[in-house]
Design an enzyme around this catalytic site. Structure first.
Site, PDB file in Angstrom:
ATOM      1  CE  LYS A 100     -53.819  -5.040  -4.047  1.00 51.36           C
ATOM      2  NZ  LYS A 100     -53.646  -6.485  -4.163  1.00 51.36           N
TER       3      LYS A 100
HETATM    4  P1  NAD Z   1     -43.309  -7.241  -8.291  1.00 49.89           P
HETATM    5  O1  NAD Z   1     -43.137  -5.803  -8.038  1.00 49.89           O
HETATM    6  O2  NAD Z   1     -42.534  -8.223  -7.475  1.00 49.89           O
HETATM    7  O3  NAD Z   1     -42.976  -7.549  -9.844  1.00 49.89           O
HETATM    8  C1  NAD Z   1     -43.602  -6.900 -10.891  1.00 49.89           C
HETATM    9  C2  NAD Z   1     -42.938  -7.354 -12.191  1.00 49.89           C
HETATM   10  O4  NAD Z   1     -43.662  -6.807 -13.290  1.00 49.89           O
HETATM   11  C3  NAD Z   1     -41.492  -6.874 -12.347  1.00 49.89           C
HETATM   12  O5  NAD Z   1     -40.725  -7.904 -12.951  1.00 49.89           O
HETATM   13  C4  NAD Z   1     -41.629  -5.703 -13.313  1.00 49.89           C
HETATM   14  O6  NAD Z   1     -40.472  -5.479 -14.083  1.00 49.89           O
HETATM   15  C5  NAD Z   1     -42.749  -6.218 -14.188  1.00 49.89           C
HETATM   16  N1  NAD Z   1     -43.409  -5.153 -14.953  1.00 49.89           N
HETATM   17  C6  NAD Z   1     -43.862  -3.960 -14.508  1.00 49.89           C
HETATM   18  N2  NAD Z   1     -44.378  -3.259 -15.527  1.00 49.89           N
HETATM   19  C7  NAD Z   1     -44.248  -4.027 -16.632  1.00 49.89           C
HETATM   20  C8  NAD Z   1     -44.569  -3.865 -18.000  1.00 49.89           C
HETATM   21  N3  NAD Z   1     -45.153  -2.755 -18.428  1.00 49.89           N
HETATM   22  N4  NAD Z   1     -44.286  -4.872 -18.865  1.00 49.89           N
HETATM   23  C9  NAD Z   1     -43.692  -6.009 -18.430  1.00 49.89           C
HETATM   24  N5  NAD Z   1     -43.365  -6.226 -17.150  1.00 49.89           N
HETATM   25  C10 NAD Z   1     -43.633  -5.247 -16.269  1.00 49.89           C
HETATM   26  O7  NAD Z   1     -44.875  -7.525  -8.194  1.00 49.89           O
HETATM   27  P2  NAD Z   1     -45.614  -8.895  -7.863  1.00 49.89           P
HETATM   28  O8  NAD Z   1     -45.835  -8.964  -6.400  1.00 49.89           O
HETATM   29  O9  NAD Z   1     -44.927 -10.009  -8.586  1.00 49.89           O
HETATM   30  O10 NAD Z   1     -47.053  -8.610  -8.514  1.00 49.89           O
HETATM   31  C11 NAD Z   1     -47.297  -8.786  -9.907  1.00 49.89           C
HETATM   32  C12 NAD Z   1     -48.797  -8.846 -10.138  1.00 49.89           C
HETATM   33  O11 NAD Z   1     -49.365  -9.907  -9.368  1.00 49.89           O
HETATM   34  C13 NAD Z   1     -49.585  -7.600  -9.727  1.00 49.89           C
HETATM   35  O12 NAD Z   1     -50.679  -7.448 -10.594  1.00 49.89           O
HETATM   36  C14 NAD Z   1     -50.066  -7.950  -8.320  1.00 49.89           C
HETATM   37  O13 NAD Z   1     -51.221  -7.210  -7.959  1.00 49.89           O
HETATM   38  C15 NAD Z   1     -50.391  -9.416  -8.532  1.00 49.89           C
HETATM   39  N6  NAD Z   1     -50.418 -10.211  -7.301  1.00 49.89           N
HETATM   40  C16 NAD Z   1     -49.348 -10.310  -6.480  1.00 49.89           C
HETATM   41  C17 NAD Z   1     -49.403 -11.118  -5.353  1.00 49.89           C
HETATM   42  C18 NAD Z   1     -48.229 -11.337  -4.451  1.00 49.89           C
HETATM   43  O14 NAD Z   1     -48.316 -12.205  -3.566  1.00 49.89           O
HETATM   44  N7  NAD Z   1     -47.110 -10.655  -4.643  1.00 49.89           N
HETATM   45  C19 NAD Z   1     -50.603 -11.810  -5.058  1.00 49.89           C
HETATM   46  C20 NAD Z   1     -51.685 -11.685  -5.924  1.00 49.89           C
HETATM   47  C21 NAD Z   1     -51.579 -10.887  -7.045  1.00 49.89           C
END
Ligand code: NAD
Length: 414
Positions: A100
Site C-alpha cells: 500500500k
Molecule cells: P473515495 O475517495 O472515492 O470516497 C471517500 C468518501 O468518504 C467520500 O464520500 C468522502 O466524503 C467520505 N469521507 C471522508 N472522510 C469522511 C468523514 N470523516 N466522515 C464521513 N465521510 C467521509 O474513496 P473510496 O475509494 O470510496 O474508499 C473508501 C474506503 O474504502 C477507504 O477506506 C478505502 O481504503 C476503502 N477501499 C476502497 C476500495 C476501492 O476500490 N476504491 C477497495 C477497497 C477498500
C-alpha cells in the site's frame, strides 16, 4: 491504525498458536520506501510532498495495493493498509501479496496539472520497486482511473508498454469492465450472504452508508437494486436521510456535481457522524478508518455491519459488537471485490485479451461467495467471530505458501 490491525493479527495468531518469532516475521513488511516529491505548483512555487510505499508480503505473488492521496497519509497508514492487503488477497485467493502507499497531499486544493506532476514524480522515484511481477498499485481514497493512467504512462517510459503495472485504469488504457463498481458489488454480494445467514431477505431492509465515494455510491446503487432501502447517507460534509429510501440515481448525480451529498433536495439534512447510529438493519462504513469507536459503539443499532472501508472499527468497538452478537463482515473480506477485479484486469493485461462485463461480474460474485463461505467455516469451527476467522484463514494461507517455498524447521510449519 497499525496498532489496531496488530491487535486482530495477534488474536488470530493466538488461535493458530503461532510462535512469537513467526508472528514477528509474518507481521513485518519486507520493504518500506519513503520518497520526497518536488513539483512546481501553478503559481510557479516549488512544493514538496512525501510519498510512501510499504510492501508487506510476497509469498503468494506480486504485491498489490492502492495508492491514497491524503494529508494524513504516512508510513504507519501505509504499513497498516499494506498488511491488510496481504490478508485480503489471501482471503479471496488471488495470486498476490500485499502492499500500500500514497502521498501526503490534499487533492482538493490541487489542480489536475499539479496532481499529474506529483504522480509522475512518485513513479519516477519508485519505478525500480513496482512492476507487473513485483508490485502493482491501484486506486484508493482520492485516486482514480485517471491517476492510474498517468502511472501507466510514466512507468512505460522506463519499462516499455506496461498496462499490467497498475490496475483500475481507464477502459481505453486496458482497464477492466466492472473495476469501477467492483468493491461496491463485492459489498452487495457479502451482504446477500450475511442476510441469508440471518434468515432475512432484501425486502424491508433499511441501510445506512457512511462515505459516498467509489465504494459508498456503488454499494448504495447495487444494494438499492436488490430492493433494500438506503435511508441515510453521509460524507465528510454532512448527511441526508429519507425514510422511504433515497433516490440513489439522483443522489449520485447530485454528488457528482456538488462533490458532496450535503444539500441533496431528495431528503432531510443531518450531521454526518450521526449516520453510524442510524436506526437501520445494515450499516456500511465506506469512508475512512475509526468510524465506529468506543465513543459511538453503544449507539449502533444495526444487526449487520459490512465494512466497505478499511479499518473502520476500533478494537474496543469490535469487542463490544461481538459481545452484542452483531454480525460484522470485516474489511479484509467485505471490500475485497476491488482487488479481485484488479486481479482480473491484470490477468487480461498479461493475456492481452478483454473479458466481457458479464464474465467479470459472475466470477467476482463467485469469488466473494466462496470467500464468505470459507471465513464462515473457520468461524464456526474455531468458535470465533468473522473478523478473527478471516485473519486466521488468511494467515494460514500466507504461512503455508511462505513455508512451501523453502526449507523450514518442523516447529515453524503451518
Ligand atoms: P473515495 O475517495 O472515492 O470516497 C471517500 C468518501 O468518504 C467520500 O464520500 C468522502 O466524503 C467520505 N469521507 C471522508 N472522510 C469522511 C468523514 N470523516 N466522515 C464521513 N465521510 C467521509 O474513496 P473510496 O475509494 O470510496 O474508499 C473508501 C474506503 O474504502 C477507504 O477506506 C478505502 O481504503 C476503502 N477501499 C476502497 C476500495 C476501492 O476500490 N476504491 C477497495 C477497497 C477498500
Amino acid at each position: 491504525m497499525l496498532e489496531e490491525s496488530h491487535y486482530y493479527f495477534q488474536k488470530a495468531a493466538d488461535v493458530l498458536n503461532l510462535p512469537d518469532r513467526l508472528r514477528e516475521i509474518i507481521w513485518t513488511p519486507i520493504r518500506t520506501v519513503k520518497v520526497d516529491l518536488v513539483i512546481d505548483d501553478d503559481a510557479g512555487c516549488l512544493q514538496h510532498y512525501q510519498g510512501f510505499r510499504v510492501q508487506h508480503n510476497k509469498s503468494r505473488g506480486p504485491m498489490k495495493g492502492g495508492l491514497r492521496y491524503h494529508p494524513a497519509m504516512d508510513e504507519d497508514h501505509a504499513a497498516a493498509l499494506a498488511n491488510l492487503m496481504t490478508w485480503k488477497t489471501a482471503i479471496v485467493d488471488v495470486p498476490f501479496g500485499g502492499a500500500k502507499g500514497g502521498i501526503n497531499c490534499d487533492p482538493s486544493t490541487m489542480s489536475e496539472r499539479e496532481l499529474n506532476s506529483v504522480t509522475r514524480r512518485f513513479v519516477e522515484q519508485t519505478k525500480e520497486i513496482i512492476g507487473p511481477t513485483i508490485d502493482i498499485p491501484a486506486p484508493d481514497v482520492n485516486t482514480n482511473a485517471k491517476v492510474m493512467g498517468w502511472i501507466m504512462d510514466e512507468y512505460s517510459k522506463y519499462a516499455g508498454f506496461s498496462p499490467a503495472v497498475v490496475t483500475g485504469k481507464p477502459l481505453e488504457l486496458f482497464g477492466s469492465e466492472g473495476r469501477d463498481e467492483a468493491t461496491g458489488r463485492g459489498v452487495m454480494v457479502v451482504l446477500d450472504e450475511a442476510l441469508k445467514d440471518q434468515g432475512k431477505s432484501w425486502q424491508n431492509i433499511r441501510v445506512a452508508i457512511q462515505g459516498f465515494g467509489n465504494v459508498g455510491s456503488n454499494s448504495a446503487r447495487l444494494i438499492a437494486e436488490q430492493g433494500a432501502r438506503i435511508v441515510a447517507v453521509a460524507d465528510h460534509l454532512g448527511g441526508v436521510s429519507n425514510d422511504n429510501g433515497l433516490d440513489i440515481g439522483a443522489l449520485v448525480a447530485w454528488a457528482a456535481e456538488h462533490r458532496t451529498v450535503k444539500g441533496f433536495p431528495g431528503g432531510k439534512a443531518f450531521a454526518g457522524p450521526e449516520v453510524i447510529t442510524w436506526d437501520v438493519d445494515v450499516l456500511i462504513p465506506a469512508a475512512l478508518e475509526d468510524a465506529i469507536t468506543e465513543e459511538n459503539v453503544d449507539g449502533v443499532r444495526a444487526d449487520i455491519i459490512i465494512e466497505g472501508a478499511n479499518g473502520p472499527t476500533s478494537p474496543a468497538a469490535h469487542e463490544a459488537l461481538v459481545e452484542r452478537g452483531v454480525l460484522v463482515v470485516p474489511d479484509i473480506l467485505a471490500n475485497a471485490g476491488g482487488v479481485t477485479v484488479s486481479y482480473f484486469e491484470w490477468a487480461q493485461n498479461i493475456q492481452q485479451f478483454r473479458w466481457q462485463k458479464d464474465r467479470i461480474n459472475e466470477e467476482l460474485t463467485s469469488k466473494m461467495r466462496e470467500a464468505y463461505a470459507a471465513v464462515r467455516t473457520v468461524a464456526e469451527k474455531e468458535h470465533i467471530d468473522m473478523r478473527i476467522a478471516a485473519f486466521v484463514l488468511a494467515i494460514r494461507r500466507v504461512g503455508k505458501a511462505a513455508t512451501s517455498r523453502t526449507y523450514v524447521a518442523e516447529n515453524f510449519r503451518f
